[in-house]
Design an enzyme around this catalytic site. Structure first.
Site, PDB file in Angstrom:
ATOM      1  N   THR A 157       0.826  -1.218   0.000  1.00 30.45           N
ATOM      2  CA  THR A 157       0.000   0.000   0.000  1.00 30.45           C
ATOM      3  C   THR A 157       0.856   1.261   0.000  1.00 30.45           C
ATOM      4  O   THR A 157       2.025   1.244   0.390  1.00 30.45           O
ATOM      5  CB  THR A 157      -0.930   0.025   1.221  1.00 30.45           C
ATOM      6  N   ALA A 158       0.216   2.353  -0.419  1.00 33.17           N
ATOM      7  CA  ALA A 158       0.882   3.655  -0.487  1.00 33.17           C
ATOM      8  C   ALA A 158       0.596   4.445   0.798  1.00 33.17           C
ATOM      9  O   ALA A 158      -0.279   4.079   1.579  1.00 33.17           O
ATOM     10  CB  ALA A 158       0.366   4.414  -1.704  1.00 33.17           C
ATOM     11  N   PHE A 159       1.308   5.561   0.958  1.00 31.19           N
ATOM     12  CA  PHE A 159       1.148   6.354   2.187  1.00 31.19           C
ATOM     13  C   PHE A 159      -0.199   7.070   2.254  1.00 31.19           C
ATOM     14  O   PHE A 159      -0.679   7.406   3.325  1.00 31.19           O
ATOM     15  CB  PHE A 159       2.284   7.395   2.284  1.00 31.19           C
ATOM     16  N   SER A 240       2.906   4.284  -7.499  1.00 28.57           N
ATOM     17  CA  SER A 240       3.186   5.015  -8.735  1.00 28.57           C
ATOM     18  C   SER A 240       3.150   4.078  -9.946  1.00 28.57           C
ATOM     19  O   SER A 240       3.364   2.866  -9.824  1.00 28.57           O
ATOM     20  CB  SER A 240       4.563   5.675  -8.650  1.00 28.57           C
ATOM     21  N   GLY A 244       4.703   0.349 -10.288  1.00 29.21           N
ATOM     22  CA  GLY A 244       3.686  -0.641 -10.655  1.00 29.21           C
ATOM     23  C   GLY A 244       4.060  -1.403 -11.916  1.00 29.21           C
ATOM     24  O   GLY A 244       3.806  -2.601 -12.043  1.00 29.21           O
ATOM     25  N   GLU A 261      -3.269  -0.586  -8.800  1.00 30.99           N
ATOM     26  CA  GLU A 261      -3.960   0.705  -8.663  1.00 30.99           C
ATOM     27  C   GLU A 261      -2.874   1.763  -8.705  1.00 30.99           C
ATOM     28  O   GLU A 261      -2.255   2.070  -7.689  1.00 30.99           O
ATOM     29  CB  GLU A 261      -4.704   0.796  -7.324  1.00 30.99           C
ATOM     30  N   CYS A 295      -5.137   9.361  -5.372  1.00 30.61           N
ATOM     31  CA  CYS A 295      -4.986   8.997  -6.784  1.00 30.61           C
ATOM     32  C   CYS A 295      -6.200   9.487  -7.571  1.00 30.61           C
ATOM     33  O   CYS A 295      -6.126   9.632  -8.787  1.00 30.61           O
ATOM     34  CB  CYS A 295      -4.755   7.511  -6.954  1.00 30.61           C
ATOM     35  N   GLU A 391       1.223  13.347 -13.382  1.00 23.38           N
ATOM     36  CA  GLU A 391       0.549  13.391 -12.086  1.00 23.38           C
ATOM     37  C   GLU A 391       1.516  13.957 -11.054  1.00 23.38           C
ATOM     38  O   GLU A 391       2.534  13.335 -10.761  1.00 23.38           O
ATOM     39  CB  GLU A 391       0.132  11.972 -11.668  1.00 23.38           C
ATOM     40  N   ALA A 454     -14.849   8.016  -3.966  1.00 24.86           N
ATOM     41  CA  ALA A 454     -15.715   6.939  -4.439  1.00 24.86           C
ATOM     42  C   ALA A 454     -16.230   6.102  -3.274  1.00 24.86           C
ATOM     43  O   ALA A 454     -15.567   5.967  -2.245  1.00 24.86           O
ATOM     44  CB  ALA A 454     -14.941   6.056  -5.412  1.00 24.86           C
TER      45      ALA A 454
HETATM   46  C1  UN1 Z   1      -6.409   6.345  -3.417  1.00 23.23           C
HETATM   47  O1  UN1 Z   1      -6.195   7.549  -3.525  1.00 23.23           O
HETATM   48  O2  UN1 Z   1      -5.468   5.515  -3.559  1.00 23.23           O
HETATM   49  O3  UN1 Z   1     -12.189   7.540  -4.156  1.00 23.23           O
HETATM   50  C2  UN1 Z   1      -7.717   5.760  -3.046  1.00 23.23           C
HETATM   51  C3  UN1 Z   1     -11.449   7.977  -3.293  1.00 23.23           C
HETATM   52  C4  UN1 Z   1     -11.175   7.101  -2.099  1.00 23.23           C
HETATM   53  C5  UN1 Z   1     -10.046   6.153  -2.358  1.00 23.23           C
HETATM   54  C6  UN1 Z   1      -8.817   6.757  -2.948  1.00 23.23           C
HETATM   55  N1  UN1 Z   1     -12.363   6.354  -1.793  1.00 23.23           N
HETATM   56  O4  UN1 Z   1     -10.959   9.084  -3.351  1.00 23.23           O
END
Ligand code: UN1
Length: 504
Positions: A157-159, A240, A244, A261, A295, A391, A454
């Site tokens: 996982t990312a920070f 990133s 990835g 992701e 992200c 990005e 989301a």
């Molecule tokens: C992320 O930035 O890696 O939709 C996940 C969203 C969050 C999840 C983001 N539910 O912004």
């Protein structure tokens, strides 16, 4: 010791390797968790040694062998207890996310809520791991498919989402019958320790085995070993695009499965019929929320020329009112960036925008230390800047004007990434144009909703350089299982498929 740590019974020096019990090898390096709002250390977490990693993986394989035998609804019960435990510690864990990652408290708590939501979802899903039945072409035959556990699932996982992204993976992976091994970002090690403690205590109290294991890597050598490890059937990686891509290659070379992701470069399209009362708060949350470090953060605003002046003016006004500061303070809307390299990336992007002739409509500056604070920044830009294809994990929003919707959609799609997208319009035809197969090329396409934030119920992920993975809700569970097609002959003859006659 910070009060948030005390509330979660964490010490300033934590063993970091959980293999069913905490393991701490004094020869392994310590990872320092830094408060990005002050630059000061919060605590130290012990990384794993190679020996600990090997012991952990052996344990993972052993526990997975037992866990796959537990009926799926019973596995759901384990996650129900995990969800309850997270509910009880929601505020404390949320505060730890704020302290260590720097997002504001409302978003820190929101992230823990996202973990609770996916736990609830997983509990129901545990009774719905449905396979199809097919009609066999042969008489007295039955054909169906069933879903079995994979074994060990690896999650990196990312920070920026130190709690929720692990939970999306781990809760679904668990009800699918897998053991999940977690390697978090070295920037947020304490969140991992705290989550493991809360979840493990719930599993233990319920009489369940340690299905969530974790280790920390001070550098990248253990992470590389992990990704290449054939015992890890599925590698779920968030981070990133550059990293990835390497993960995907290593996993593909051993014919393992990966779930990626990666980066996003998300645009909001605003047309001249849009309700600006919706546009302004949605774009503000999307671009400034989490200091632009989601992200799904909104990075590009593609606005119809007829309303561009007004949208820019309203946004610039809103930007100036954003209170930047301590993420744990109640009035703060934007906390710090994660570290100094993130500030440098912000400064580089703003300088490049200025060099292109962009007009900074609000912000643009780094704030004096301590802490890694910058101003939320709004820049008037042109669609053909190469900068718009990148990005930058920072609160910079590029506003671009358009006159033709087809062109705006083409510009939106003209970036390497394909995670999230949105249109604001009151015109149903334009909304449908955006959602058509010739419209947005992203994994997420919203109407009158921003790009970020989301819900867990949908499949989350994106196309192109975003990596193609889908996590969380919908049928994402299928990636954590293997499909088996079964044909049963209950007759007394052996008809062959395709009507083949073989021998007598
Ligand atoms: C992320 O930035 O890696 O939709 C996940 C969203 C969050 C999840 C983001 N539910 O912004």
């Amino acid at each position: 010791m910070h009060a948030v740590l005390a509330r979660l019974d964490l010490d300033t020096q934590q063993p970091g390797t959980w293999l069913g019990a905490w393991s701490e090898d004094p020869d392994a390096p310590l990872i320092t968790s830094i408060n990005p709002a002050t630059g000061e250390p919060i605590a130290e977490v012990r990384a794993a040694t190679v020996e600990e990693y090997e012991a952990l993986m052996a344990r993972a394989v052993e526990v997975a062998d037992a866990w796959r035998r537990v009926p799926a609804p019973r596995r759901g019960e384990a996650i129900r207890l995990v969800g309850e435990a997270l509910r009880a510690r929601r505020e404390d864990l949320g505060a730890l996310v704020s302290l260590e990652m720097g997002k504001i408290l409302a978003e820190g708590v929101g992230e823990v809520q996202e973990a609770i939501d996916i736990a609830d979802f997983a509990v129901g899903q545990a009774r719905m791991l449905y396979g199809k039945t097919m009609h066999s072409e042969r008489p007295e035959h039955r054909m169906y498919e069933q879903w079995h556990p994979l074994g060990v699932v690896g999650v990196l996982t990312a920070f920026n989402f130190p709690v929720a992204v692990w939970a999306w993976n781990a809760c679904i992976s668990a009800i699918c019958g897998n053991v999940t091994v977690w390697k978090p970002s070295p920037k947020t090690p304490l969140c991992t320790v705290a989550m493991q403690r809360v979840c493990n205590a719930a599993l233990e109290a319920g009489g369940f085995p340690p299905i969530f294991l974790s280790f920390h890597d001070a550098g990248t050598s253990l992470a590389k070993r992990f990704v290449a490890d054939r015992r890890v059937a599925l590698v779920s990686f968030t981070g990133s695009t550059a990293v990835g891509r390497r993960v995907a290659q290593v996993v593909a070379a051993r014919l393992g499965r990966s779930l990626l992701e990666l980066g996003g470069n998300n645009a909001v399209i605003v047309d001249d019929s849009a309700d600006l009362e919706l546009v302004v708060p949605a774009v503000l949350f999307g671009a400034v929320g989490t200091a632009g470090q989601r992200c799904t953060s909104t990075r590009r605003l593609l606005v119809h020329a007829a309303v561009a002046d007004e949208v820019e003016a309203r946004l610039a006004k809103a930007y100036r009112q954003v209170c930047v500061g301590d993420p744990l303070a109640p009035n703060t809307l934007m906390g710090p960036l994660i570290d100094e390299p993130a500030v440098v990336a912000f400064e580089r992007a703003v300088a490049a925008a200025r060099a292109e002739g962009g007009k900074v409509l609000s912000g643009g500056a780094t704030l004096p230390g301590p802490g890694h604070f910058v101003q939320p920044t709004l820049v008037r830009a042109w669609h053909d800047w190469s900068l718009l294809r990148e990005e930058t994990f920072a609160p910079i929003l590029y506003a671009v004007r358009w006159e033709d919707l087809d062109e705006a959609i083409a510009w939106q799609n003209a970036v390497p990434q394909g995670l999230s997208s949105a249109i604001f319009t009151a015109d149903v035809r334009r909304a449908e144009r955006f959602l058509a197969s010739t419209g947005s090329d992203c994994g997420i396409a919203n109407v009158n909703i921003g790009t970020s934030g989301a819900e867990i119920g949908g499949a989350f992920g994106g196309e192109k350089d975003t990596g193609g993975g889908r996590e969380a809700g919908s049928d994402a569970w299928k990636q954590y299982m293997r499909r088996q097609t079964t044909t049963i002959n209950w007759g007394q003859t052996l008809p062959l498929a395709q009507g083949i006659r073989f021998g007598s």
